[in-house]
Design a protein around this motif. Structure first.
Motif, PDB file in Angstrom:
ATOM      1  N   ARG A  89      -8.322  -6.173  -1.649  1.00 15.97           N
ATOM      2  CA  ARG A  89      -8.876  -5.337  -2.720  1.00 15.97           C
ATOM      3  C   ARG A  89      -8.399  -3.904  -2.567  1.00 15.97           C
ATOM      4  O   ARG A  89      -8.143  -3.208  -3.560  1.00 15.97           O
ATOM      5  CB  ARG A  89     -10.410  -5.400  -2.684  1.00 15.97           C
ATOM      6  N   ARG A  90      -8.285  -3.456  -1.312  1.00 14.07           N
ATOM      7  CA  ARG A  90      -7.781  -2.093  -1.092  1.00 14.07           C
ATOM      8  C   ARG A  90      -6.310  -1.975  -1.484  1.00 14.07           C
ATOM      9  O   ARG A  90      -5.810  -0.863  -1.672  1.00 14.07           O
ATOM     10  CB  ARG A  90      -7.964  -1.723   0.380  1.00 14.07           C
ATOM     11  N   SER A  91      -5.612  -3.123  -1.593  1.00 15.71           N
ATOM     12  CA  SER A  91      -4.206  -3.107  -2.006  1.00 15.71           C
ATOM     13  C   SER A  91      -4.045  -3.183  -3.511  1.00 15.71           C
ATOM     14  O   SER A  91      -2.912  -3.222  -4.006  1.00 15.71           O
ATOM     15  CB  SER A  91      -3.470  -4.289  -1.352  1.00 15.71           C
ATOM     16  N   GLY A  92      -5.142  -3.274  -4.247  1.00 18.07           N
ATOM     17  CA  GLY A  92      -5.057  -3.263  -5.699  1.00 18.07           C
ATOM     18  C   GLY A  92      -5.391  -4.576  -6.356  1.00 18.07           C
ATOM     19  O   GLY A  92      -5.369  -4.660  -7.595  1.00 18.07           O
ATOM     20  N   LEU A  93      -5.679  -5.618  -5.598  1.00 18.67           N
ATOM     21  CA  LEU A  93      -6.026  -6.902  -6.202  1.00 18.67           C
ATOM     22  C   LEU A  93      -7.512  -6.936  -6.551  1.00 18.67           C
ATOM     23  O   LEU A  93      -8.355  -6.409  -5.805  1.00 18.67           O
ATOM     24  CB  LEU A  93      -5.705  -8.055  -5.248  1.00 18.67           C
ATOM     25  N   GLN A 101       0.823  -1.212   0.000  1.00 18.28           N
ATOM     26  CA  GLN A 101       0.000   0.000   0.000  1.00 18.28           C
ATOM     27  C   GLN A 101       0.859   1.265   0.000  1.00 18.28           C
ATOM     28  O   GLN A 101       0.480   2.283  -0.596  1.00 18.28           O
ATOM     29  CB  GLN A 101      -0.926  -0.019   1.210  1.00 18.28           C
ATOM     30  N   ALA A 102       2.014   1.212   0.659  1.00 18.45           N
ATOM     31  CA  ALA A 102       2.907   2.374   0.632  1.00 18.45           C
ATOM     32  C   ALA A 102       3.421   2.623  -0.777  1.00 18.45           C
ATOM     33  O   ALA A 102       3.524   3.778  -1.234  1.00 18.45           O
ATOM     34  CB  ALA A 102       4.071   2.159   1.602  1.00 18.45           C
ATOM     35  N   ARG A 103       3.737   1.553  -1.495  1.00 18.46           N
ATOM     36  CA  ARG A 103       4.206   1.712  -2.885  1.00 18.46           C
ATOM     37  C   ARG A 103       3.093   2.258  -3.774  1.00 18.46           C
ATOM     38  O   ARG A 103       3.314   3.118  -4.629  1.00 18.46           O
ATOM     39  CB  ARG A 103       4.709   0.381  -3.408  1.00 18.46           C
ATOM     40  N   VAL A 104       1.855   1.724  -3.568  1.00 16.14           N
ATOM     41  CA  VAL A 104       0.731   2.204  -4.390  1.00 16.14           C
ATOM     42  C   VAL A 104       0.450   3.676  -4.103  1.00 16.14           C
ATOM     43  O   VAL A 104       0.202   4.484  -5.017  1.00 16.14           O
ATOM     44  CB  VAL A 104      -0.520   1.337  -4.110  1.00 16.14           C
ATOM     45  N   ALA A 105       0.510   4.043  -2.815  1.00 13.04           N
ATOM     46  CA  ALA A 105       0.235   5.440  -2.459  1.00 13.04           C
ATOM     47  C   ALA A 105       1.289   6.374  -3.033  1.00 13.04           C
ATOM     48  O   ALA A 105       0.988   7.521  -3.414  1.00 13.04           O
ATOM     49  CB  ALA A 105       0.174   5.585  -0.932  1.00 13.04           C
ATOM     50  N   THR A 106       2.538   5.930  -3.137  1.00 16.37           N
ATOM     51  CA  THR A 106       3.606   6.763  -3.696  1.00 16.37           C
ATOM     52  C   THR A 106       3.318   7.116  -5.148  1.00 16.37           C
ATOM     53  O   THR A 106       3.558   8.251  -5.598  1.00 16.37           O
ATOM     54  CB  THR A 106       4.955   6.039  -3.581  1.00 16.37           C
ATOM     55  N   HIS A 107       2.780   6.160  -5.914  1.00 15.52           N
ATOM     56  CA  HIS A 107       2.506   6.398  -7.334  1.00 15.52           C
ATOM     57  C   HIS A 107       1.327   7.343  -7.540  1.00 15.52           C
ATOM     58  O   HIS A 107       1.150   7.887  -8.638  1.00 15.52           O
ATOM     59  CB  HIS A 107       2.246   5.077  -8.045  1.00 15.52           C
ATOM     60  N   THR A 108       0.490   7.520  -6.537  1.00 22.40           N
ATOM     61  CA  THR A 108      -0.665   8.416  -6.692  1.00 22.40           C
ATOM     62  C   THR A 108      -0.318   9.873  -6.447  1.00 22.40           C
ATOM     63  O   THR A 108      -1.128  10.760  -6.733  1.00 22.40           O
ATOM     64  CB  THR A 108      -1.786   7.999  -5.722  1.00 22.40           C
ATOM     65  N   LEU A 109       0.867  10.138  -5.903  1.00 28.94           N
ATOM     66  CA  LEU A 109       1.277  11.508  -5.619  1.00 28.94           C
ATOM     67  C   LEU A 109       1.838  12.178  -6.874  1.00 28.94           C
ATOM     68  O   LEU A 109       2.450  11.517  -7.726  1.00 28.94           O
ATOM     69  CB  LEU A 109       2.315  11.537  -4.493  1.00 28.94           C
ATOM     70  N   ASP A 110       1.607  13.457  -6.954  1.00 32.24           N
ATOM     71  CA  ASP A 110       2.081  14.197  -8.131  1.00 32.24           C
ATOM     72  C   ASP A 110       3.590  14.399  -8.108  1.00 32.24           C
ATOM     73  O   ASP A 110       4.259  14.314  -9.148  1.00 32.24           O
ATOM     74  CB  ASP A 110       1.375  15.564  -8.200  1.00 32.24           C
ATOM     75  N   SER A 111       4.148  14.658  -6.952  1.00 34.11           N
ATOM     76  CA  SER A 111       5.571  14.948  -6.853  1.00 34.11           C
ATOM     77  C   SER A 111       6.259  13.881  -6.016  1.00 34.11           C
ATOM     78  O   SER A 111       5.819  13.567  -4.901  1.00 34.11           O
ATOM     79  CB  SER A 111       5.790  16.327  -6.218  1.00 34.11           C
ATOM     80  N   ALA A 112       7.322  13.306  -6.579  1.00 38.53           N
ATOM     81  CA  ALA A 112       8.069  12.302  -5.853  1.00 38.53           C
ATOM     82  C   ALA A 112       8.982  12.910  -4.803  1.00 38.53           C
ATOM     83  O   ALA A 112       9.566  12.187  -3.985  1.00 38.53           O
ATOM     84  CB  ALA A 112       8.893  11.455  -6.831  1.00 38.53           C
ATOM     85  N   GLU A 113       9.136  14.268  -4.844  1.00 39.72           N
ATOM     86  CA  GLU A 113      10.027  14.948  -3.906  1.00 39.72           C
ATOM     87  C   GLU A 113       9.278  15.551  -2.722  1.00 39.72           C
ATOM     88  O   GLU A 113       9.891  16.179  -1.862  1.00 39.72           O
ATOM     89  CB  GLU A 113      10.806  16.047  -4.633  1.00 39.72           C
ATOM     90  N   GLN A 126       8.235  11.189   0.354  1.00 37.43           N
ATOM     91  CA  GLN A 126       9.431  10.710   1.061  1.00 37.43           C
ATOM     92  C   GLN A 126       9.038   9.858   2.276  1.00 37.43           C
ATOM     93  O   GLN A 126       9.668   8.831   2.558  1.00 37.43           O
ATOM     94  CB  GLN A 126      10.280  11.909   1.487  1.00 37.43           C
ATOM     95  N   ALA A 127       7.985  10.279   2.995  1.00 34.65           N
ATOM     96  CA  ALA A 127       7.533   9.493   4.147  1.00 34.65           C
ATOM     97  C   ALA A 127       7.034   8.125   3.710  1.00 34.65           C
ATOM     98  O   ALA A 127       7.339   7.090   4.341  1.00 34.65           O
ATOM     99  CB  ALA A 127       6.428  10.251   4.904  1.00 34.65           C
ATOM    100  N   LEU A 128       6.280   8.088   2.618  1.00 34.69           N
ATOM    101  CA  LEU A 128       5.812   6.804   2.118  1.00 34.69           C
ATOM    102  C   LEU A 128       6.974   5.930   1.657  1.00 34.69           C
ATOM    103  O   LEU A 128       6.951   4.704   1.799  1.00 34.69           O
ATOM    104  CB  LEU A 128       4.823   7.022   0.972  1.00 34.69           C
ATOM    105  N   GLY A 129       7.999   6.574   1.082  1.00 32.58           N
ATOM    106  CA  GLY A 129       9.176   5.797   0.687  1.00 32.58           C
ATOM    107  C   GLY A 129       9.871   5.182   1.877  1.00 32.58           C
ATOM    108  O   GLY A 129      10.312   4.019   1.828  1.00 32.58           O
ATOM    109  N   HIS A 130       9.964   5.962   2.968  1.00 31.39           N
ATOM    110  CA  HIS A 130      10.557   5.415   4.190  1.00 31.39           C
ATOM    111  C   HIS A 130       9.715   4.260   4.735  1.00 31.39           C
ATOM    112  O   HIS A 130      10.248   3.250   5.197  1.00 31.39           O
ATOM    113  CB  HIS A 130      10.692   6.518   5.241  1.00 31.39           C
TER     114      HIS A 130
END
Length: 388
Positions: free
Chosen positions: A272-276, A205-217, A222-226
């Motif tokens: 399902r909430r994780s994308g499956l 879910q952290a990886r999926v949430a990272t892709h939904t953000l507009d800016s990776a910076e 960064q918190a989701l990456g951690h």
């Protein structure tokens, strides 16, 4: 004598010395005075001294003691003297033979020795065939055989009691080891199935949430990456811990019930909430199953979905539950966009296989036609499953 333990040698030497001393003292103390010449000393020494070897060579000791005692008696009778106490040596030898032999051979040999001595006495002194010496000899011979047999039975009883005590101690140690192993495996499975499942969801879910953000910076990215990196590191460390808890050759044992098919809806909603894209298909008449079977079915589905989430990513998953009269069949089929693991590798498939086979069921996992990956488990619902 070097082959015997030292205390035993000293005991037999004391018995032999006592037999010789009793023979000579009683002969010398006779009212008319016994004839204690060199020959008498020699045969008395042989009759009693051979008892030193009574444990090592019981039959030969009995034979030599009997012949030497009769030679001593014949020598004394030749001079009109008595020396019946010399028969204590063959009686002790007869006791030892009865102790070392079987009951049948003890009776046969003991009867032959007493009869042979009695016949020799009658041959030398025809008037004493029913005398007190022969009657006493028969009674003492029977007593020696009975005492030797009783000693043999007591020794066998003590040996059996000791063997049972050792076996009981070994059984207690084996039971304690089994309980420790079962608890260790229970901890390993629960860590992998419960904690590993939630850590895997956090990571995905952290990886999926990272892709939904507009800016990776951004700070949120960064918190989701951690969070993603920390959850991945936690999964690796959890796998190492489970590897330490597991050992080669550990038996399969089901864990205590902590979930069941009644929680299958909550489980699928979380994935399902994780994308499956998860769907459940039920065939046959659904009915309650035993606790171990219910838990195992839940764990198989949970671990299969966790593997799909970790290795295949967002994809379509079909869960099939088929209720047959004798078994519950479970299939988890997904379209493999990645590689969901190799059957037999890792702790997840190993744990599923152990759980299923512990209930007497069958487990398969591997690629299926059409680029899919399939996990299949068959759990018996009859007496075998209930007993397990």
């Amino acid at each position: 004598m070097r082959l015997l333990p030292r205390p035993v040698v000293w005991v037999d030497a004391a018995v032999a010395l006592t037999a010789v001393a009793v023979t000579l003292v009683t002969t010398g103390a006779a009212p008319a005075g016994g004839r204690l010449d060199a020959y008498a000393w020699l045969v008395a020494g042989v009759a009693g001294g051979v008892l030193v070897l009574r444990r090592r060579c019981p039959f030969a000791t009995l034979l030599i003691a009997t012949l030497a005692a009769e030679a001593y008696l014949l020598h004394q009778w030749q001079w009109g003297q008595r020396g019946s106490m010399v028969l204590s040596a063959p009686l002790v030898a007869l006791y030892t033979y009865a102790e070392a032999s079987t009951r049948r051979f003890a009776l046969l040999v003991g009867g032959a020795v007493v009869l042979g001595i009695g016949v020799m006495h009658v041959f030398v002194k025809p008037g004493m065939w029913i005398g007190t010496d022969n009657l006493a000899l028969a009674a003492l011979g029977a007593l020696a055989v009975a005492a030797g047999t009783a000693a043999r039975h007591r020794r066998a009883y003590l040996a059996e009691a000791q063997a049972r005590a050792i076996q009981a101690e070994n059984d207690r140690e084996a039971e304690a080891l089994r309980r420790v192993t079962d608890e260790r495996l229970r901890i390993a499975r629960d860590l992998h199935d419960a904690l590993g499942h939630h850590l895997a969801l956090i990571h995905v879910q952290a990886r999926v949430a990272t892709h939904t953000l507009d800016s990776a910076e951004s700070p949120a990215a960064q918190a989701l990456g951690h969070i993603s990196a920390a959850s991945k590191a936690a999964l690796i460390e959890l796998g190492d811990t489970i590897g330490l808890l597991r050992q080669p050759g550990d038996p399969a044992a089901p864990t205590d019930p902590v979930g069941g098919l009644d929680r299958l809806g909550d489980l699928t909603d979380a994935f399902r909430r994780s994308g499956l894209d998860v769907s459940v298909e039920v065939a046959g008449e659904a009915r309650p199953v035993s606790g171990p079977t219910d838990l195992t079915a839940y764990r198989v589905v949970q671990e299969s979905l966790t593997n799909v989430c970790k290795h295949a990513g967002p994809t379509t998953v079909t869960i099939g539950l088929t209720y047959r009269p004798e078994a519950l069949e479970i299939t988890v089929d997904n379209r493999a966009t990645g590689h969901p693991g190799v059957a037999g590798a890792g702790h997840g498939l190993t744990g599923m296989r152990e759980r299923v086979t512990a209930l007497g069921g069958a487990f398969q996992a591997g690629p299926a036609p059409g680029g899919r990956y399939r996990v299949r488990a068959r759990l018996p619902l009859g007496t075998a499953g209930a007993a397990a």
